[in-house]
Design an enzyme around this catalytic site. Structure first.
Site, short mmCIF file in Angstrom:
data_model
loop_
_atom_site.label_atom_id
_atom_site.label_comp_id
_atom_site.label_asym_id
_atom_site.label_seq_id
_atom_site.Cartn_x
_atom_site.Cartn_y
_atom_site.Cartn_z
NE ARG A 1 4.17 1.85 -1.74
CZ ARG A 1 5.40 1.40 -1.63
NH1 ARG A 1 6.35 1.88 -2.41
NH2 ARG A 1 5.71 0.50 -0.72
CE LYS B 1 4.26 -6.21 -18.98
NZ LYS B 1 5.48 -6.52 -18.38
CD GLU C 1 7.78 -8.76 -19.73
OE1 GLU C 1 7.66 -9.61 -18.82
OE2 GLU C 1 7.47 -7.56 -19.57
CB CYS D 1 -0.84 0.01 1.28
SG CYS D 1 -1.75 -1.52 1.50
CD1 TRP E 1 -3.14 -4.36 -5.00
CD2 TRP E 1 -2.14 -5.64 -3.46
NE1 TRP E 1 -2.96 -5.62 -5.53
CE2 TRP E 1 -2.35 -6.42 -4.61
CE3 TRP E 1 -1.53 -6.24 -2.35
CZ2 TRP E 1 -1.97 -7.75 -4.69
CZ3 TRP E 1 -1.15 -7.57 -2.44
CH2 TRP E 1 -1.38 -8.31 -3.60
CG HIS F 1 5.60 -31.98 -27.01
ND1 HIS F 1 5.82 -33.29 -27.34
CD2 HIS F 1 6.63 -31.29 -27.55
CE1 HIS F 1 6.94 -33.40 -28.04
NE2 HIS F 1 7.45 -32.19 -28.17
CG ASN G 1 3.34 -1.09 2.57
OD1 ASN G 1 2.64 -1.96 2.06
ND2 ASN G 1 4.56 -0.81 2.17
N GLY G 2 2.32 -3.53 4.72
CA GLY G 2 3.05 -4.74 5.12
C GLY G 2 2.08 -5.77 5.65
CD GLU H 1 1.74 -7.54 -15.71
OE1 GLU H 1 2.42 -7.38 -16.74
OE2 GLU H 1 2.11 -7.14 -14.61
CE LYS I 1 6.28 -0.02 -11.84
NZ LYS I 1 6.15 -0.87 -13.03
C1 F6R Z 1 4.97 -7.02 -14.71
C2 F6R Z 1 5.21 -6.48 -13.41
C3 F6R Z 1 5.54 -7.42 -12.29
C4 F6R Z 1 6.93 -7.05 -11.75
C5 F6R Z 1 7.27 -7.90 -10.53
C6 F6R Z 1 8.67 -7.59 -10.01
O1 F6R Z 1 4.56 -6.05 -15.62
O2 F6R Z 1 5.18 -5.31 -13.22
O3 F6R Z 1 5.50 -8.74 -12.72
O4 F6R Z 1 7.85 -7.26 -12.78
O5 F6R Z 1 6.35 -7.66 -9.52
O6 F6R Z 1 8.79 -6.25 -9.66
P1 F6R Z 1 10.21 -5.60 -9.43
O7 F6R Z 1 10.92 -5.62 -10.74
O8 F6R Z 1 9.92 -4.22 -8.94
O9 F6R Z 1 10.92 -6.44 -8.42
#
Ligand code: F6R
Length: 590
Positions: free
Chosen positions: A27, A471, A467, A2, A74, A490, A100-101, A474, A585
């Site tokens: 966050r 995207k 990757e 958060c 969050w 397979h 937060n935590g 998400e 994030k």
């Molecule tokens: C994907 C994304 C998450 C982060 C993951 C690691 O778009 O944003 O999968 O890549 O939570 O985050 P960091 O790089 O900040 O450790």
């Protein structure tokens, strides 16, 4: 995970807290709230929804008083309800807390407290104001109370508390979650992230685990859990506040994708001695182990390939949350390469702490200079890509790839050659944006009703398939699988039917012909084939053109249009790409 903020100053606190929360919303954005102190009373407003919605409904900025705390949530413990939104109060309504935590022992604490205290939320946080209530009723000051509370808590936290009977003071504590103090004349901030106050001051002090902060408008004091005062001095935050604004773009996500040419340029600006030094460390280590999560893990997978190509040996890539199950193999001759945009991801910090306990050396690749990971590492290369606010990682991935290439060339003692070759990367990426911009919008609209996507590729390109699928999942909320092209037959081929989109990343490299054979297999079952390649093929129903580059660099140019495709898919489906549901994030919980 958060965002928390405390502010004390001379002017009305609520508008300042609200504007700080806007910069913390990446966050968490399922609920928001602010509490202030005025006329010896706590004034509180909170609700579910994005900050803007809560503001429109409750006018958070009209709360009176020169001191207060704010929160964007969050959810971890307890659903998304108004009662579970922060700040949380004690029974008397004199104490308010944002957190937060995760308080791991909250069930024990709650059952101990509940005969005397009235709990109104399902959160772990609510134990904090009730614990404080007991200590403050016993005559403790707010800071004494906070110190005593921290001795009761297990788990990770950063929290800020205010008390209506000590109305000029905010008190905070940290264990495992980021907390930073911002200092300006007559104004003090305590927040999860410096972005929240950067517009008002760039002078800051990091709070370390086990520390307690007491701030009044004129002074900030730090204590340890034995109540001993600590000497700490401020430093300057390097980022500029306007880097964290949309600067006219519709979304942070689009802005950040379009910034990638500049990102590549900035990622190349590294201290060559440090890069060489790290390359030597990699070559000398008995084993190198990569750790990362999500997008950062995909970058590490490419790093593994690059290291192996340039002579750094084969290195495992461990998902950070899985690290404990491999920890026996880590020792003082192990080099852990931790990859993280935020440097605050709980799974990564936990893995790094465990590796340090085994005396491993920690090198990291991080964006946030002020992050916990950067401060825990023996050596760090920074992404230099500025704040990444869009919840999905885009430009940071590009920067991570660039840094892995640099390290790879350095391992092969060819750093200058690598720098020369990569000097063209910004123009590859800019050309790619220009070439594909409109076509990708059309494609996203054409496929907006499709619910399953398959991304296939071989070799290094396979990590880009993973990757790119991440995207799309998400931000467009679509099921997407990124898989090695050779694996399709397979099992997953059974899922391909007429019109199923199959995105094949098949540049004209060592994987080209074999990937195309797998594309033909999918096409024969009715797939709608999108080829990401520098060479057009008849089998493609749609061609996404990428520039012809040296084989090793194809991942860098293939990911760019696929990020844009995910972005346009979110828009075509009427979704907000900056705030995908259920995500945040910085994942600061395990
Ligand atoms: C994907 C994304 C998450 C982060 C993951 C690691 O778009 O944003 O999968 O890549 O939570 O985050 P960091 O790089 O900040 O450790």
């Amino acid at each position: 995970m958060c965002g928390i903020i405390g502010f004390v100053g001379e002017e009305q606190a609520a508008p300042i807290i609200l504007s700080s929360l806007e910069n913390l919303e990446y966050r968490g954005y399922d609920s928001a709230g602010i509490a202030t102190i005025s006329d010896g009373k706590i004034c509180l407003k909170k609700d579910v929804g994005h900050l803007e919605e809560v503001q429109q409904k409750h006018h958070l900025d009209e709360l009176p008083g020169v001191l207060g705390i704010g929160h964007v949530r969050w959810a971890t413990h307890g659903g998304v309800t108004a009662n579970n939104a922060h700040p949380h109060l004690d029974c008397s309504g004199n104490i308010a807390v944002v957190h937060n935590g995760i308080i791991e022992n909250y069930r024990e604490l709650r059952s101990r407290l509940k005969s005397k205290h009235n709990f109104i939320s399902q959160t772990d946080t609510e134990v904090i104001p009730h614990l404080l209530e007991d200590y403050l009723n016993d005559g403790a000051s707010l800071e004494e109370g906070v110190i005593r509370v921290t001795k009761q808590l297990q788990g990770s936290y950063a929290f800020v508390a205010i008390y209506s009977r000590e109305p000029g003071k905010i008190v905070a504590a940290r264990q495992g979650n980021s907390l930073i103090v911002g200092l300006a004349d007559g104004r003090k901030f305590i927040a999860s992230d410096s972005l929240s106050f950067l517009k008002m001051t760039d002078q800051a002090i990091f709070v370390e685990d086990g520390e307690i902060v007491v701030a009044t408008k004129d002074k900030v004091r730090f204590f340890n859990q034995d109540s001993l005062e600590l000497e700490k001095s401020p430093g300057k935050i390097d980022w500029k506040w306007d880097e964290a604004t949309k600067q006219g773009y519709d979304s942070f996500t689009l802005k950040e994708i379009l910034e990638e040419p500049e990102t590549a340029r900035r990622a190349l600006m590294q201290d060559k001695n440090l890069v060489m030094d790290m390359a030597l460390g990699i070559l000398r280590a008995r084993q190198v182990v990569f750790i990362g999560c999500g997008t950062s893990r995909y970058a590490a997978l490419l790093g593994r390939y690059v290291f192996s190509k340039f002579g750094g040996g084969f290195s495992p890539v461990i998902i950070a949350s899985e690290y404990p199950y491999f920890s026996e193999s880590i020792d003082s001759n192990t080099l852990v390469m931790a990859v993280s945009q935020s440097g605050e991801t709980a799974d990564i910090l936990e893995a790094v702490r465990a590796a340090k306990r085994k005396s491993a050396t920690i090198f990291s690749i991080v964006n946030r200079v002020d992050s916990s990971l950067a401060r825990m590492s023996n050596k760090v290369l920074y992404l230099n890509c500025g704040p990444e606010i869009g919840v999905v990682a885009t430009k940071s991935f590009v920067a991570q790839l660039i840094i892995f290439y640099l390290l790879g060339f350095a391992i092969g003692n060819k750093l200058d050659e690598g720098l020369d070759k990569l000097a063209a990367a910004p123009s590859w990426i800019a050309g790619n944006h220009r070439e594909n911009g409109k076509g990708l919008i059309k494609l996203a609209w054409k496929l907006r009703k499709r619910k399953d996507f398959y991304y296939i590729a071989r070799g290094t390109n396979f990590h880009i398939a993973g990757e790119a699928a991440l995207k799309l999942k998400e931000i467009a909320y679509v099921h997407a699988d990124g898989m090695p092209a050779g694996e399709l037959k397979h099992g997953s081929l059974a899922l391909i039917e007429k019109g199923t989109p199959v995105i094949a990343i098949c540049p004209e490299d060592y994987t080209f012909h074999e990937t195309l054979s797998n594309v033909e297999e999918a096409k024969a079952r009715g797939a709608f084939v999108i080829g990401v390649s520098d060479r057009r093929e008849d089998v493609f129903d749609k061609w996404i053109k990428i520039p012809k580059v040296e084989e090793i660099f194809y991942p860098l140019v293939s990911i760019v249009p696929l990020q844009l495709f995910a972005y346009h898919s979110a828009i075509a489906r009427g979704l907000d790409p900056d705030k995908p549901r259920n995500l945040a994030k910085s994942v600061t919980v395990k």
